[in-house]
Design a protein around this motif. Structure first.
Motif, PDB file in Angstrom:
ATOM      1  N   VAL A  72      52.891  53.091  50.549  1.00  9.55           N
ATOM      2  CA  VAL A  72      52.667  54.237  51.448  1.00  9.55           C
ATOM      3  C   VAL A  72      52.536  53.763  52.889  1.00  9.55           C
ATOM      4  CG1 VAL A  72      51.063  56.094  52.043  1.00  9.55           C
ATOM      5  CG2 VAL A  72      51.655  55.684  49.656  1.00  9.55           C
ATOM      6  N   VAL A  73      51.804  52.687  53.110  1.00 12.01           N
ATOM      7  CA  VAL A  73      51.640  52.151  54.461  1.00 12.01           C
ATOM      8  C   VAL A  73      52.970  51.630  54.999  1.00 12.01           C
ATOM      9  CG1 VAL A  73      50.585  50.261  55.776  1.00 12.01           C
ATOM     10  CG2 VAL A  73      49.188  51.663  54.253  1.00 12.01           C
ATOM     11  N   THR A  74      53.766  50.990  54.145  1.00 13.63           N
ATOM     12  CA  THR A  74      55.092  50.526  54.560  1.00 13.63           C
ATOM     13  C   THR A  74      55.929  51.681  55.080  1.00 13.63           C
ATOM     14  OG1 THR A  74      55.070  48.680  52.993  1.00 13.63           O
ATOM     15  CG2 THR A  74      57.224  49.445  53.730  1.00 13.63           C
ATOM     16  N   LEU A  75      55.884  52.826  54.395  1.00 11.99           N
ATOM     17  CA  LEU A  75      56.630  53.999  54.835  1.00 11.99           C
ATOM     18  C   LEU A  75      56.071  54.547  56.140  1.00 11.99           C
ATOM     19  CD1 LEU A  75      58.898  56.008  54.058  1.00 11.99           C
ATOM     20  CD2 LEU A  75      57.128  57.405  52.961  1.00 11.99           C
ATOM     21  N   GLU A 103      65.028  54.719  51.409  1.00 14.34           N
ATOM     22  CA  GLU A 103      65.276  55.167  50.033  1.00 14.34           C
ATOM     23  C   GLU A 103      64.570  54.266  49.022  1.00 14.34           C
ATOM     24  OE1 GLU A 103      69.396  55.613  49.213  1.00 14.34           O
ATOM     25  OE2 GLU A 103      69.698  57.254  50.640  1.00 14.34           O
ATOM     26  N   SER A 104      64.619  52.961  49.248  1.00  9.70           N
ATOM     27  CA  SER A 104      63.922  52.029  48.359  1.00  9.70           C
ATOM     28  C   SER A 104      62.418  52.229  48.443  1.00  9.70           C
ATOM     29  CB  SER A 104      64.275  50.585  48.722  1.00  9.70           C
ATOM     30  OG  SER A 104      65.653  50.335  48.556  1.00  9.70           O
ATOM     31  N   ASN A 105      61.911  52.405  49.649  1.00  9.48           N
ATOM     32  CA  ASN A 105      60.482  52.611  49.865  1.00  9.48           C
ATOM     33  C   ASN A 105      59.977  53.848  49.111  1.00  9.48           C
ATOM     34  OD1 ASN A 105      58.473  52.384  52.943  1.00  9.48           O
ATOM     35  ND2 ASN A 105      57.854  52.482  50.818  1.00  9.48           N
ATOM     36  N   LEU A 106      60.730  54.946  49.216  1.00  6.41           N
ATOM     37  CA  LEU A 106      60.337  56.180  48.527  1.00  6.41           C
ATOM     38  C   LEU A 106      60.367  56.007  47.005  1.00  6.41           C
ATOM     39  CD1 LEU A 106      62.181  58.793  50.770  1.00  6.41           C
ATOM     40  CD2 LEU A 106      59.697  58.532  50.529  1.00  6.41           C
TER      41      LEU A 106
END
Length: 356
Positions: A320-323, A332-335
């Motif tokens: 979540v923090v990365t996003l 897309e990978s993060n989600l």
């Protein structure tokens, strides 16, 4: 004193620069060409190079170089805790004693006021396959990764973070990182959850914010266990596969911590939720069995499962923090990894495993 090889931008990766590195390995080898193959900007700037040499050489012709991120938000988040310098230090101090496959390090240097640089042999030159962040692993592959993690954790089991060799992993820089994480926990959690939209169950929203408000207490609980050296960012994009065995990339988050934290982070990010539900108990038993084979028998299955459950929260927070920060991972990978980690947290009611 070794020659300075630190550069700040890809344009600095010239023939003369490469020659300074090659000269440390093969005195008579001459670099004739350096070509930038690709540039990927995330938590660091990752550059793939193709090199030509005059005559025969045993050195790799494809290099992988890490510089500080060219994305200002990612650079801000990673600069204070000196994450690239942390990885440089890891390769200088520990790489030779880690019982898991690593890339060959050609050069690693940090210079005060100039920055840090890491130069590795590109793992794909010898036929290895680097992972992508949103890869879905099979249960067989997951088992191989856990076997490697168990060997790695057992090798450094019960390390004292105050010991001289390990102080840089738990000293002032780590305290700065922890403080930064606590100060920014609430705004970054709010922003990341807003950005994630429907990729996590709405019922987790209030509990995630409650965790963020109480992050310092949660972190004290998550570190109150036997300590070892941990990777701390063990998602599929930081794996590579070599002759059927798993290796680990990207050691900038390495620190002294609890071994099962790597297991929770890995299983939450690398498996489809339905796979994980069916197999995580067996995979945890496999990890515990591998630890026991290495002489580590301190935690019974129930304790390991409860600690695993609690550590799932950090995997969710990290994604979540990365996003929220942005520019650190393909969106897309993060989600997708938020979806997977959120399901793990929800399935095991992980927030209730923390005394907050």
């Amino acid at each position: 004193m070794p020659q300075n090889i630190v550069v700040s931008r890809p344009e600095g990766l010239t023939v003369a620069w490469a020659q300074r590195i090659v000269g440390q390995h093969e005195k008579g080898t001459v670099v004739t060409q350096v070509e930038i193959v690709s540039v990927d900007v995330g938590t660091t700037t990752r550059i793939r190079l193709s090199l030509d040499y005059k005559g025969a050489s045993a050195l790799p012709r494809r290099w992988f170089v890490k510089l500080p991120s060219l994305a200002w938000r990612a650079r801000f988040i990673t600069a204070l805790p000196q994450l690239l310098a942390n990885e440089v230090h890891f390769y200088q101090e520990f790489a030779s004693s880690v019982p898991i496959a690593l890339p060959v390090c050609l050069a690693a240097q940090s210079r005060w006021g100039l920055g840090s640089i890491l130069v590795l042999a590109d793992v794909e030159e010898n036929g290895s396959l680097a992972g992508d962040a949103d890869d879905i692993l099979s249960i067989g592959q997951a088992g191989l990764v856990l076997d490697g993690l168990a060997r790695f954790h057992a090798r450094f089991w019960r390390q004292d973070a105050s010991a001289r060799r390990y102080r840089w992993l738990a000293g002032r820089v780590r305290r700065v990182e922890d403080h930064l994480g606590t100060v920014l926990a609430v705004p970054l959690m709010k922003q990341g959850l807003r950005n994630a939209g429907d990729f996590f169950p709405a019922r987790l929203y209030k509990r995630a914010l409650h965790y963020a408000h109480n992050r310092r207490r949660a972190m004290r609980f998550l570190t109150a266990a036997p300590q070892t050296l941990v990777h701390h960012d063990c998602h599929p994009g930081n794996l590579f596969w070599q002759h059927g065995q798993a290796g680990l990339l990207d050691w900038q988050m390495a620190r002294i911590g609890e071994g099962v934290s790597d297991v929770a982070y890995f299983l939450a990010t690398a498996l489809e939720p339905e796979q994980r539900r069916r197999h995580e108990t067996g995979l945890l038993r496999r990890y515990a069995g591998q630890l026991a084979q290495q002489g580590v028998t301190e935690m019974d299955g129930g304790q390991l499962a409860e600690r695993y459950r609690a550590h799932l929260v950090y995997a969710f927070e990290a994604m979540v923090v990365t996003l929220a920060v942005g520019d650190m991972m393909a969106t897309e990978s993060n989600l997708e990894l938020i979806r997977r980690t959120a399901m793990a947290v929800d399935d095991l009611d992980a927030f209730s495993a923390l005394p907050i």
